[in-house]
Design an enzyme around this catalytic site. Structure first.
Site, short mmCIF file in Angstrom:
data_model
loop_
_atom_site.label_atom_id
_atom_site.label_comp_id
_atom_site.label_asym_id
_atom_site.label_seq_id
_atom_site.Cartn_x
_atom_site.Cartn_y
_atom_site.Cartn_z
CG HIS A 126 -2.05 -0.89 1.21
ND1 HIS A 126 -1.92 -2.25 1.34
CD2 HIS A 126 -3.38 -0.65 1.08
CE1 HIS A 126 -3.12 -2.81 1.28
NE2 HIS A 126 -4.02 -1.86 1.13
CG ASN A 169 4.27 -4.48 2.53
OD1 ASN A 169 3.82 -3.34 2.62
ND2 ASN A 169 3.48 -5.55 2.48
#
Length: 328
Positions: free
Chosen positions: A150, A182
């Protein structure tokens, strides 16, 4: 992560030499979306004064008229699709199938969780507002070895299920290394941005990918990055780095900071300021200009890391996981 010297360039000039040296020290350890294509700027130059003649002078065609003759069937682009969501705005790059930038505005109220909002209810989905030939596909990420990372995290929009669901469009996603980035350091960095709202009522964040050159053994610099896709067909570019540009506001005073992180495993004990770079360096590397309407206030903004501590704090979950690994 390789233990060799990590060097990256932005805009052809080496940046962050001190910060990257510090980093190396640590790494050596064992609704419908609205799409608005960017307008193509056109410059119309005034015609030179015509001399007086008895006969009617022949008018020279304007630049616009010439362009219509050259491009009778339209402009080929490039087009960056601007997509407006409830909690963010994204500029989507059709060539790389990644965002150019994603912008969000964090406040203490925007981070409050509304009843019934759960990440488990959200699912990744393709951006149906982008022409099919330019979309990132869910299949592109399948067994690619990369996470769907994201740019605006779901945790930033817990005040609405609709807004949280919108963070799962692939137009808000880019390929990121999973373990060590991440799921770890990048997640800690995102949490740092949220914690800024405890000290600043307004926190503006731009996030996006970078494709930066690195020096190889022959002494020359190259831009190289992987491209992933379904059935071996390359479609989505894998960024070499990611940036976050942050601006805060408190009592009319603005502060800024810019960070560039390599898309690779990063140890949790690496100082966040090891990745701090000048704002204009990110602008040169990305081709973007941030906060351009601020005028002199942009140049006069203070250093965010002097107004608050720029450091990573592990969440209770990550602390527990780390303790579990040590005791295992």
């Amino acid at each position: 992560m390789a233990s060799g010297r990590v060097t990256f360039l932005i805009g052809g000039a080496a940046i962050g030499a001190v910060s990257m040296a510090a980093y190396q020290k640590f790494t050596q350890k064992p609704q419908t979306v609205a799409l608005v294509p960017q307008a193509q700027s056109q410059v119309v130059r005034p015609m030179a004064p015509q001399a007086q003649h008895t006969s009617q002078p022949v008018r020279s065609p304007t630049s616009i008229e010439k362009a219509r003759a050259i491009l009778p069937f339209g402009l080929p682009g490039p087009v960056s699709d601007i997509i407006y969501r409830d909690a963010y705005v994204v500029s989507y790059n059709r060539r790389d199938r990644n965002p150019n930038w994603v912008a969000e505005h964090l406040t203490p109220d925007s981070l409050k969780r509304a009843d019934g909002v759960e990440r488990s209810k959200s699912t990744f989905k393709e951006e149906d507002g982008i022409p099919p030939q330019f979309r990132a596909r869910l299949a592109d990420y399948f067994k690619s070895g990369f996470d769907r990372g994201h740019m605006v995290p779901a945790a930033d929009v817990k005040n609405s299920q609709v807004a949280m669901d919108e963070t799962f469009y692939l137009s808000n996603i880019a390929p990121q290394v999973g373990e060590g980035f991440n799921r770890d350091y990048w997640a800690h960095f995102e949490n740092f941005c949220r914690t800024l709202t405890k000290s600043f009522p307004d926190v503006y964040v731009f996030t996006g990918p970078l494709y930066l050159p690195h020096q190889e053994r022959d002494g020359k610099f190259y831009v190289k990055y992987q491209v992933i896709g379904a059935n071996g067909a390359p479609n989505v570019a894998v960024p070499t780095h990611f940036y976050k540009v942050i601006m805060t506001q408190r009592d009319g005073k603005f502060s800024t900071a810019a960070f560039v992180l390599p898309n690779q495993r990063i140890a949790d004990d690496t100082p966040l300021e090891a990745f701090k770079v000048p704002l204009d360096a990110v602008e040169r590397g990305s081709g973007l200009v941030f906060f351009d309407r601020m005028g002199d206030a942009k140049a006069n903004a203070s250093d965010l890391c002097r107004e608050t501590q720029c450091r990573i704090v592990l969440s209770k979950f990550h602390e527990a996981q780390k303790t579990k690994q040590i005791t295992a």
